[in-house]
Design a protein around this motif. Structure first.
Motif, mmCIF file in Angstrom:
data_model
loop_
_atom_site.group_PDB
_atom_site.id
_atom_site.type_symbol
_atom_site.label_atom_id
_atom_site.label_comp_id
_atom_site.label_asym_id
_atom_site.label_seq_id
_atom_site.Cartn_x
_atom_site.Cartn_y
_atom_site.Cartn_z
ATOM 1 N N ALA A 532 0.837 -1.200 0.000
ATOM 2 C CA ALA A 532 0.000 0.000 0.000
ATOM 3 C C ALA A 532 0.866 1.241 0.000
ATOM 4 C CB ALA A 532 -0.916 -0.001 1.212
ATOM 5 N N GLY A 533 0.429 2.277 -0.738
ATOM 6 C CA GLY A 533 1.056 3.585 -0.743
ATOM 7 C C GLY A 533 -0.002 4.647 -0.520
ATOM 8 N N PRO A 534 0.344 5.888 -0.731
ATOM 9 C CA PRO A 534 -0.637 6.971 -0.528
ATOM 10 C C PRO A 534 -1.727 6.933 -1.605
ATOM 11 C CG PRO A 534 1.412 7.830 -1.444
ATOM 12 C CD PRO A 534 1.668 6.398 -1.118
ATOM 13 N N GLY A 535 -2.848 6.292 -1.299
ATOM 14 C CA GLY A 535 -3.957 6.176 -2.227
ATOM 15 C C GLY A 535 -3.719 5.202 -3.353
ATOM 16 N N VAL A 536 -2.722 4.329 -3.214
ATOM 17 C CA VAL A 536 -2.416 3.369 -4.277
ATOM 18 C C VAL A 536 -2.063 2.018 -3.676
ATOM 19 C CG1 VAL A 536 -1.588 5.132 -5.892
ATOM 20 C CG2 VAL A 536 0.035 4.002 -4.331
ATOM 21 N N VAL A 537 -2.094 1.000 -4.550
ATOM 22 C CA VAL A 537 -1.590 -0.332 -4.227
ATOM 23 C C VAL A 537 -0.675 -0.759 -5.360
ATOM 24 C CG1 VAL A 537 -2.160 -2.768 -3.953
ATOM 25 C CG2 VAL A 537 -3.537 -1.052 -2.814
ATOM 26 N N ARG A 586 9.747 -12.296 -17.390
ATOM 27 C CA ARG A 586 8.439 -12.823 -16.965
ATOM 28 C C ARG A 586 7.868 -12.090 -15.757
ATOM 29 N NH1 ARG A 586 6.966 -15.382 -21.452
ATOM 30 N NH2 ARG A 586 8.773 -16.469 -22.305
ATOM 31 N N GLY A 587 8.495 -11.009 -15.325
ATOM 32 C CA GLY A 587 8.017 -10.304 -14.142
ATOM 33 C C GLY A 587 7.016 -9.212 -14.467
ATOM 34 N N PHE A 588 6.188 -8.828 -13.478
ATOM 35 C CA PHE A 588 5.249 -7.712 -13.655
ATOM 36 C C PHE A 588 5.230 -6.841 -12.411
ATOM 37 C CE2 PHE A 588 2.583 -11.065 -11.812
ATOM 38 C CZ PHE A 588 1.914 -10.393 -10.802
ATOM 39 N N GLU A 589 4.934 -5.555 -12.630
ATOM 40 C CA GLU A 589 4.693 -4.585 -11.561
ATOM 41 C C GLU A 589 3.609 -3.631 -12.044
ATOM 42 O OE1 GLU A 589 8.150 -2.482 -10.387
ATOM 43 O OE2 GLU A 589 9.150 -4.224 -9.488
ATOM 44 N N LEU A 590 2.685 -3.272 -11.164
ATOM 45 C CA LEU A 590 1.614 -2.352 -11.539
ATOM 46 C C LEU A 590 1.150 -1.605 -10.298
ATOM 47 C CD1 LEU A 590 -0.338 -1.292 -13.735
ATOM 48 C CD2 LEU A 590 -1.894 -3.157 -13.088
ATOM 49 N N THR A 591 1.037 -0.278 -10.415
ATOM 50 C CA THR A 591 0.536 0.546 -9.324
ATOM 51 C C THR A 591 -0.841 1.078 -9.695
ATOM 52 O OG1 THR A 591 2.769 1.179 -8.676
ATOM 53 C CG2 THR A 591 0.971 2.561 -7.891
ATOM 54 N N LEU A 592 -1.834 0.862 -8.792
ATOM 55 C CA LEU A 592 -3.234 1.220 -9.061
ATOM 56 C C LEU A 592 -3.733 2.211 -8.019
ATOM 57 C CD1 LEU A 592 -4.582 -2.399 -9.544
ATOM 58 C CD2 LEU A 592 -4.030 -0.803 -11.363
ATOM 59 N N PRO A 593 -4.529 3.219 -8.434
ATOM 60 C CA PRO A 593 -5.170 4.089 -7.440
ATOM 61 C C PRO A 593 -6.337 3.360 -6.768
ATOM 62 C CG PRO A 593 -5.855 4.703 -9.653
ATOM 63 C CD PRO A 593 -4.807 3.637 -9.827
ATOM 64 N N VAL A 594 -6.424 3.471 -5.441
ATOM 65 C CA VAL A 594 -7.509 2.821 -4.701
ATOM 66 C C VAL A 594 -7.944 3.730 -3.564
ATOM 67 C CG1 VAL A 594 -6.756 0.467 -5.235
ATOM 68 C CG2 VAL A 594 -5.879 1.613 -3.207
ATOM 69 N N ALA A 595 -9.161 3.485 -3.074
ATOM 70 C CA ALA A 595 -9.675 4.232 -1.932
ATOM 71 C C ALA A 595 -9.074 3.683 -0.644
ATOM 72 C CB ALA A 595 -11.202 4.136 -1.895
ATOM 73 N N ALA A 596 -9.107 4.534 0.408
ATOM 74 C CA ALA A 596 -8.558 4.128 1.694
ATOM 75 C C ALA A 596 -9.376 2.986 2.300
ATOM 76 C CB ALA A 596 -8.519 5.320 2.639
ATOM 77 N N GLY A 597 -8.712 2.209 3.143
ATOM 78 C CA GLY A 597 -9.359 1.096 3.833
ATOM 79 C C GLY A 597 -8.787 -0.239 3.401
ATOM 80 N N TRP A 598 -9.414 -1.311 3.911
ATOM 81 C CA TRP A 598 -8.987 -2.653 3.532
ATOM 82 C C TRP A 598 -9.413 -2.936 2.089
ATOM 83 C CZ3 TRP A 598 -5.517 -5.586 5.685
ATOM 84 C CH2 TRP A 598 -5.245 -5.456 7.044
ATOM 85 N N ARG A 599 -8.472 -3.464 1.293
ATOM 86 C CA ARG A 599 -8.740 -3.769 -0.104
ATOM 87 C C ARG A 599 -8.198 -5.170 -0.436
ATOM 88 N NH1 ARG A 599 -11.958 -0.769 0.601
ATOM 89 N NH2 ARG A 599 -12.033 1.456 0.091
#
Length: 730
Positions: A532-537, A586-599
């Motif tokens: 988790a980051g600031p508004g992201v996962v 074969r590796g992946f990385e992706l950062t997504l915006p999400v709302a606060a709380g458990w996700r």
């Protein structure tokens, strides 16, 4: 035959049962022991006032010990406290035994045996117990110490052992083992008595390892040690460790048959001997010590003995073996401890003498390791030999007081027949990759290999790739002997075999075969992390499709809803090592915006080839946002001031936040946590490194409590305390 119980015994049992209701769970044996002692020591008191029978023992027979001392608890001391041996002392007799279950010492039942004094012809009356005066057995605390239980005081006999002896004296001491008594003393019966109150009775001397270093002699290549070892806690064999001149040299298991040990320690069996050889290079006197490794409840590894052994036989090394066109070359070194001069080495091939050489070539490395002998101890010998597989052995010839011409080493070589290695067989999408090397001893030129799949020729490959490791191992042939290539293969299990193509006469030898599985179907992989980051996962991991060389698309869902996608094409050397036929991308990385709380974040691999579905790679639950966190790393006091350092992060924002300082509960100052902290950035990469603080505040002299708080930037949660420190302000 029916045995009648004597009236005195029936009386004792009756009173014991009565006392059992008054003696707080001490068990049948404890009650019986008290009764037996009371009847012998103070029968009038016991008969008239049975409730004082325990007190008749608790006076410790006239000693000055307190009633809470071990000497006064009603039980007898262990024999190993008296003699150092967990056996009945000479002149005593095993009078009976009982069992305690669930002890911490034997991983199961533990057996206690009483060693009674003899009567030496004294009469003993109907109860079968005579006075200690008959054998000169005194009564008191063992070794005169209140911290030891008593010895020679308890007038009691359980009676399962030595039943042919009608009279016995007081109990001198107790033996305790994990071995049933009838396995130790044949006269003991299996009639069971139990006293759980003794389950915790113990002494360090009961957990010793014992044994002997019977001999230590020089043999070819080192020192041979023989002896025996056993652990009182187990019938299993124990490890023995050997040290030469204080340094570890080797270990072995003391599991050889030693009937003499079995006779001396009945119940433990015969399998406690050891016989092992450890290396010991160099000449001169060596101090050899052997230890028995405690495997039970004990804490010490017993020294079985040390011996000084003079090493007089030659020693050395066979460093290199190489083959040429019909030749074998050997290099190495040899020293005889009895001389600084060179020694002769003899060469045997297939157990037959072939040639010899003088070990007189310069070897500065050997001279540095063995400075007393100089450098001139190397050998380098080449001799002709015919084609085939041969076993080559080198012996150092003794010139001094040694007892043998020791073997330095043996090697197996091939002449005239190609040899090599199949280093890897890696399945990929619709193919199998092979890699290795091959040399034909008849030439330094490259040769070829044939690759067969399930018995059918699939490819012929040139073995001409550069392999520096092969060139270093076989310098006469150079390094151009590697091969690598791929052959087609359908999904399923296949046997892959590689054969060398012989340049000269003779067969094409098989190098090796491997069985591999060519995979097909749905993608597979791993969701390694979700941070988790600031508004992201941020999600990371790897995926591959067994039917394709192309990178796999991954889809990400957050709380069951579409979140985004990416392609698994980042470098992952670890995946390439596990699946070499598919490469590292074969590796992946992706950062997504999400709302606060458990996700809940889930990742799916999107099928490319013959698979039937887009499989779930993995799910993770992460908490986004929340209260600030951090660390108060230090508080330093100066004249009228305090300096506080640390770091703080608010999970809701990537930027710096404020920290507030209180001294003795009062506001003292504030600052911004915006200083570079690479360590914090490495631990929390989604927030960056600029979250350190370094503040100074005023403070009066004296002892002060300093507390630092992280200020929540969202404003709707608490401002958590990072930490408090107490310091003295000058």
């Amino acid at each position: 035959m029916t045995t009648r119980t004597p009236p005195s015994t029936r009386f004792a049992d009756t009173v014991a049962r009565y006392l059992g209701r008054r003696f707080d769970r001490r068990g049948f044996f404890a009650r019986s022991a008290v009764v037996g002692s009371a009847l012998a020591v103070n029968p009038v008191t016991y008969a008239l006032r049975p409730t004082t029978a325990y007190a008749a023992i608790c006076n410790c027979n006239g000693s000055n010990c307190d009633c809470g001392a071990l000497c006064c608890d009603g039980y007898t001391e262990f024999c190993c406290t008296l003699t150092g041996q967990n056996t009945c002392p000479p002149g005593t007799l095993l009078g009976g035994w009982w069992k305690a279950d669930g002890t911490a010492f034997c991983n199961g039942p533990r057996y206690y045996m009483d060693c009674n004094a003899p009567c030496n012809g004294c009469g003993c009356g109907a109860n079968g117990i005579c006075s200690g005066s008959c054998s000169g057995t005194g009564c008191g605390c063992a070794q005169g110490d209140c911290n030891n239980r008593k010895s020679g005081c308890t007038m009691f006999r359980y009676g399962q052992c030595n039943q042919h002896v009608p009279c016995m004296g007081p109990i001198v001491c107790r033996v305790v083992t994990c071995v049933p008594p009838w396995a130790i003393e044949p006269s003991c019966t299996t009639t069971l008595r139990i006293d759980q109150a003794t389950a915790g009775h113990d002494r360090p001397c009961l957990h010793r390892t014992v044994g002997s270093l019977d001999s230590a002699v020089e043999v070819a290549g080192g020192v041979r040690v023989q002896g025996w070892a056993l652990d009182f806690d187990t019938q299993d064999p124990v490890d023995v460790h050997v040290y030469v001149d204080g340094r570890w040299a080797g270990q072995g298991l003391a599991d050889r048959s030693r009937p003499d040990v079995g006779a001396a320690y009945p119940g433990y069996g015969n399998g406690h001997g050891y016989d092992l050889t450890v290396p010991a290079a160099g000449g001169g006197v060596r101090n050899v010590c052997v230890y028995a490794i405690n495997k039970g409840a004990g804490s010490e590894n017993a020294l079985l003995g040390c011996r000084q052994v003079r090493l007089a036989n030659p020693f050395g090394s066979l460093d290199g073996v190489s083959v040429g066109e019909g030749t074998i070359r050997l290099t190495g070194w040899a020293i005889d401890p009895d001389t600084t001069g060179p020694v002769t080495v003899h060469v045997y091939v297939n157990d037959k003498y072939v040639t010899e050489a003088i070990a007189n070539r310069s070897r500065p490395d050997v001279g540095a390791t063995y400075p007393g002998y100089g450098n001139q101890h190397g050998f380098d010998v080449t001799f002709p030999f015919g084609p085939g597989r041969h076993r080559v052995c080198v012996y150092a010839i003794n010139v001094g007081d040694g007892t043998t011409n020791p073997l330095i080493a043996c090697r197996t070589v091939e002449i005239g027949v190609p040899f090599g290695s199949l280093d890897s067989v890696a399945p990929g999408p619709g193919r199998i990759a092979v890699r290795g090397w091959v040399i034909d001893p008849d030439t330094a030129a490259p040769t070829r290999v044939r690759v067969a799949v399930d018995g059918q020729l699939a490819a012929t490959l040139d073995a001409n790739l550069d392999r520096p490791d092969v060139g270093a191992a076989y310098p006469a042939y150079g390094s151009q002997h590697g091969f690598a290539g791929t052959v087609p293969a359908t999904p399923g299990s296949h046997q892959v075999c590689v054969s060398a193509v012989n340049i000269g006469p003779g067969p094409d030898p098989l190098i090796a075969c491997r069985t591999v599985e060519v995979r097909s179907g749905n993608p597979f992989g791993s969701l390694d992390g979700a941070a988790a980051g600031p508004g992201v996962v941020k999600v990371s991991g790897w995926v591959l499709d067994p039917d394709s060389d192309s990178p796999v698309t991954v889809h990400v869902y957050v709380d069951g809803r579409w979140g985004g996608q990416t392609v698994a094409n980042r470098p992952r050397p670890d995946v390439a090592a596990a699946y070499p036929g598919y490469g590292p991308a074969r590796g992946f990385e992706l950062t997504l915006p999400v709302a606060a709380g458990w996700r809940e974040v889930c990742v799916y691999g999107i099928n490319i080839g013959a698979g039937t579905t887009n499989p779930l790679i993995g799910c993770r639950s992460v908490f986004v946002g929340g209260a600030p966190f951090g660390s108060l790393d230090g508080v330093a006091a100066g004249a009228g001031s305090l300096r506080v350092t640390g770091w703080a992060i608010d999970p809701d924002v990537a930027g710096p936040i404020s920290v507030h300082v209180y001294v003795d509960g009062r506001w003292a100052g504030q600052g911004l946590a915006d200083r570079p902290r690479p360590d914090v950035g490495a631990a929390h990469p989604l927030y960056g490194p600029n979250h350190g603080f370094d503040l100074s505040v005023a403070a009066a002299a004296g002892s002060r409590q300093v507390c630092v708080y992280a200020i929540n930037s969202a404003g709707h949660e608490t401002n958590p305390l990072l930490a408090c420190r107490r310091v003295a302000v000058p």
